[in-house]
Design an enzyme around this catalytic site. Structure first.
Site, PDB file in Angstrom:
ATOM      1  N   GLY A   1      32.175  30.715  43.615  1.00 28.76           N
ATOM      2  CA  GLY A   1      33.067  29.881  42.721  1.00 28.76           C
ATOM      3  C   GLY A   1      33.665  28.387  43.307  1.00 28.76           C
ATOM      4  O   GLY A   1      33.736  28.326  44.437  1.00 28.76           O
TER       5      GLY A   1
ATOM      6  N   ARG B   1      26.371  31.914  41.525  1.00 31.24           N
ATOM      7  CA  ARG B   1      26.534  33.177  42.203  1.00 31.24           C
ATOM      8  C   ARG B   1      25.200  33.809  42.197  1.00 31.24           C
ATOM      9  O   ARG B   1      24.452  33.954  41.209  1.00 31.24           O
ATOM     10  CB  ARG B   1      27.396  34.005  41.570  1.00 31.24           C
ATOM     11  CG  ARG B   1      28.785  33.398  41.543  1.00 31.24           C
ATOM     12  CD  ARG B   1      29.856  34.515  41.129  1.00 31.24           C
ATOM     13  NE  ARG B   1      31.219  33.834  40.756  1.00 31.24           N
ATOM     14  CZ  ARG B   1      32.285  33.670  41.507  1.00 31.24           C
ATOM     15  NH1 ARG B   1      31.730  33.803  43.101  1.00 31.24           N
ATOM     16  NH2 ARG B   1      33.284  33.045  41.296  1.00 31.24           N
TER      17      ARG B   1
ATOM     18  N   ASP C   1      33.602  34.407  50.983  1.00 27.01           N
ATOM     19  CA  ASP C   1      33.148  35.827  51.702  1.00 27.01           C
ATOM     20  C   ASP C   1      31.890  35.923  51.352  1.00 27.01           C
ATOM     21  O   ASP C   1      31.019  36.412  52.442  1.00 27.01           O
ATOM     22  CB  ASP C   1      34.149  36.718  51.132  1.00 27.01           C
ATOM     23  CG  ASP C   1      33.902  38.166  51.987  1.00 27.01           C
ATOM     24  OD1 ASP C   1      34.190  37.833  53.169  1.00 27.01           O
ATOM     25  OD2 ASP C   1      33.985  39.261  51.409  1.00 27.01           O
TER      26      ASP C   1
ATOM     27  N   THR D   1      37.137  28.248  48.725  1.00 26.74           N
ATOM     28  CA  THR D   1      37.481  29.285  47.769  1.00 26.74           C
ATOM     29  C   THR D   1      39.004  29.238  47.369  1.00 26.74           C
ATOM     30  O   THR D   1      39.897  28.994  48.339  1.00 26.74           O
ATOM     31  CB  THR D   1      37.278  30.622  48.000  1.00 26.74           C
ATOM     32  OG1 THR D   1      38.011  31.526  46.944  1.00 26.74           O
ATOM     33  CG2 THR D   1      37.731  31.419  49.483  1.00 26.74           C
TER      34      THR D   1
ATOM     35  N   ASP E   1      40.842  31.500  46.371  1.00 21.93           N
ATOM     36  CA  ASP E   1      41.319  32.692  46.448  1.00 21.93           C
ATOM     37  C   ASP E   1      42.367  32.942  47.811  1.00 21.93           C
ATOM     38  O   ASP E   1      42.974  33.775  47.877  1.00 21.93           O
ATOM     39  CB  ASP E   1      40.464  33.803  46.589  1.00 21.93           C
ATOM     40  CG  ASP E   1      39.823  34.098  45.229  1.00 21.93           C
ATOM     41  OD1 ASP E   1      40.220  33.516  44.392  1.00 21.93           O
ATOM     42  OD2 ASP E   1      38.480  34.381  45.265  1.00 21.93           O
TER      43      ASP E   1
ATOM     44  N   ASP F   1      41.487  34.159  50.845  1.00 21.07           N
ATOM     45  CA  ASP F   1      41.271  35.779  50.893  1.00 21.07           C
ATOM     46  C   ASP F   1      40.307  36.108  52.373  1.00 21.07           C
ATOM     47  O   ASP F   1      39.752  37.147  52.386  1.00 21.07           O
ATOM     48  CB  ASP F   1      40.454  36.605  49.755  1.00 21.07           C
ATOM     49  CG  ASP F   1      39.134  35.769  49.296  1.00 21.07           C
ATOM     50  OD1 ASP F   1      38.874  34.878  49.847  1.00 21.07           O
ATOM     51  OD2 ASP F   1      38.488  36.378  48.447  1.00 21.07           O
TER      52      ASP F   1
ATOM     53  N   ARG G   1      41.093  37.302  42.755  1.00 20.47           N
ATOM     54  CA  ARG G   1      40.194  38.370  42.760  1.00 20.47           C
ATOM     55  C   ARG G   1      40.991  39.610  43.352  1.00 20.47           C
ATOM     56  O   ARG G   1      41.973  40.012  42.572  1.00 20.47           O
ATOM     57  CB  ARG G   1      38.941  38.091  43.818  1.00 20.47           C
ATOM     58  CG  ARG G   1      37.615  38.842  43.447  1.00 20.47           C
ATOM     59  CD  ARG G   1      36.521  38.451  44.343  1.00 20.47           C
ATOM     60  NE  ARG G   1      36.087  37.151  44.002  1.00 20.47           N
ATOM     61  CZ  ARG G   1      35.017  37.044  43.130  1.00 20.47           C
ATOM     62  NH1 ARG G   1      34.677  38.216  42.529  1.00 20.47           N
ATOM     63  NH2 ARG G   1      34.606  36.137  42.667  1.00 20.47           N
TER      64      ARG G   1
END
Ligand code: F6P
Length: 320
Positions: A11, A72, A103, A126, A128, A130, A172
Site C-alpha cells: 500500500g 501487491r 511487512d 506504511t 499502519d 504495525d 489492517r
C-alpha cells in the site's frame, strides 16, 4: 557498490516520494547509479526498470503516493517469481536494493537476501504503524492527521444533531491509527483489535457524557475489529441516540506528507544508502527514541507488534 535499485511496494503511504528523493540524491552524492523499479516487485519480475537521475526526483518531496507506483505482488512469494526478480537485477547490474514498504514487502526483501544473497535495505513505508522494531513508519503521521481533519468535521455536524459518529479508520490488524487519531481528536471511545470491547461499557460511557452536558460522541473504530456500518447497527440496538457510520477509507492513504513524515523520509532514505555504500546489506532502517536506527532484517520481520496500553488507558481517563 556502483549501482543500486529502488522500489516501493504494498500500500502506498505519504512520504514515499520524499524517501525516493532522499535515496536517489544520496546515491548520487556517493557516486552510485540508481535504477527505479516501477510497480514494486511486480515491476521487478516484469523488468519495468528506469534510470533515475538528480532531476527525476525534483518536485516530489511534497507529493503523496509514489512516483514509482506500487503493487501487491503474490508472485513474489513463489520460487519462479523470486528467480525472475533476481534475473532482472542481474540484467541491469543492480548490486543492492532499497525496498520501501511494509511487512510483506520486507519479507520479499528478506527472501532475496536469504535465498539469492542480494543485499537489501528496507525502509518502513506504511500508514499502519504495525512494525514493532520502529516507533513510527512513514505515512502514519500524515494518515492520522488526515483522519483528524475528517473527525473534526464530523464533530461539528454530530454536535449540531446530537448524534454519535462511528468512524472507521484503516490499520489492517493494528489499532495504532485508531489509537492516535482517537486521542488527538478527543474521541470518547476507541475500538481496536488489541482490546476486547464491551458494548455495555461503551453505552455507559456515552450516557455518562450526555448526562454531564455533552451533545455528541465520536467512536473511532479500527478496520481490524469490524466495519463502521456493522458497529453502528450493533450500537443502535443499545441506544436511543442516533448513530451514523463513516468509513474514511483510502482518503487516509493520500495527500501531501506532513513535516514529520518528510523528515523521516529524508533520514530513512539517506541512512539506507549510507549502509549500502558501507557494504552493509540485509538491514532495515527505523526510528527508536528519536534516533535513526538500523536492524537485521530477519530480526525485524520476526518481531511481533505490541500495543501501547498506557496510551489506551490515557484516552479512557481524559476522554469523557
Ligand atoms: O497497509 C495499508 C492499508 O491501507 C491497510 O490499512 C488496509 O487494510 C489495506 O492497506 C488496504 O489495501 P488495499 O488498498 O489494497 O485495499
Amino acid at each position: 557498490m556502483k549501482r543500486i535499485g529502488l522500489l516501493t511496494s504494498g500500500g502506498d503511504a505519504p512520504g514515499m516520494n520524499a524517501a525516493i528523493r532522499a535515496v536517489v540524491r544520496t546515491a548520487i552524492y556517493y557516486g552510485m547509479e540508481v535504477r527505479g523499479i516501477e510497480r514494486g516487485y511486480a515491476g521487478l519480475i516484469e523488468d519495468n526498470v528506469i534510470p533515475m537521475e538528480m532531476r527525476s526526483v525534483s518536485d516530489i518531496v511534497q507529493r503523496g503516493g509514489t512516483k514509482l507506483r506500487t503493487a501487491r505482488c503474490l508472485e513474489m512469494m513463489t520460487k519462479e517469481g523470486k528467480a525472475q526478480a533476481v534475473k532482472t537485477l542481474e540484467k541491469h547490474g543492480i548490486e543492492g536494493l532499497v525496498v520501501i514498504g511494509g511487512d510483506g514487502s520486507f519479507r520479499g526483501a528478506k527472501s532475496l537476501t536469504e535465498e539469492f544473497g542480494v543485499p537489501t535495505i528496507g525502509i518502513p513505508g506504511t500508514i499502519d504503524n504495525d512494525l514493532e522494531y520502529t516507533d513510527y513508519t512513514l505515512g502514519f503521521d500524515t494518515a492520522v492527521n488526515t483522519c483528524l481533519d475528517i473527525i473534526n468535521k464530523l464533530r461539528d455536524t454530530m454536535t449540531s444533531h446530537e448524534r454519535i459518529s462511528v468512524v472507521e479508520v484503516m490499520g489492517r490488524h493494528c489499532g495504532d491509527i485508531a489509537l492516535y487519531s482517537g486521542i488527538a481528536s478527543g474521541a470518547e471511545i476507541i475500538v481496536v483489535p488489541e482490546v476486547k470491547f464491551d458494548m455495555d461499557d461503551i453505552v455507559m460511557r456515552i450516557n455518562r457524557s450526555r448526562a454531564s452536558g455533552k451533545h455528541s460522541n465520536i467512536i473511532v473504530i479500527a478496520e481490524g475489529v469490524m466495519s463502521a456500518e456493522e458497529f453502528t447497527k450493533e450500537l443502535q440496538k443499545n441506544t436511543t441516540h442516533s448513530v451514523r457510520p463513516t468509513c474514511i477509507g483510502h482518503v487516509q492513504r493520500g495527500g501531501s506528507p506532513s513535516m514529520a513524515d518528510r523528515m523521516l523520509a529524508a533520514q530513512f532514505g539517506n541512512k539506507a544508502v549510507r549502509l549500502l555504500n558501507e557494504g552493509v546489506g540485509n538491514r532495515v532502517v527505523g526510528i527508536r527514541d528519536n534516533k535513526i536506527i538500523d536492524m537485521d532484517i530477519f530480526e525485524a520481520v520476526s518481531m511481533k507488534k505490541t500495543f501501547n496500553h498506557e496510551l489506551y488507558e490515557t484516552l479512557q481517563m481524559i476522554s469523557m
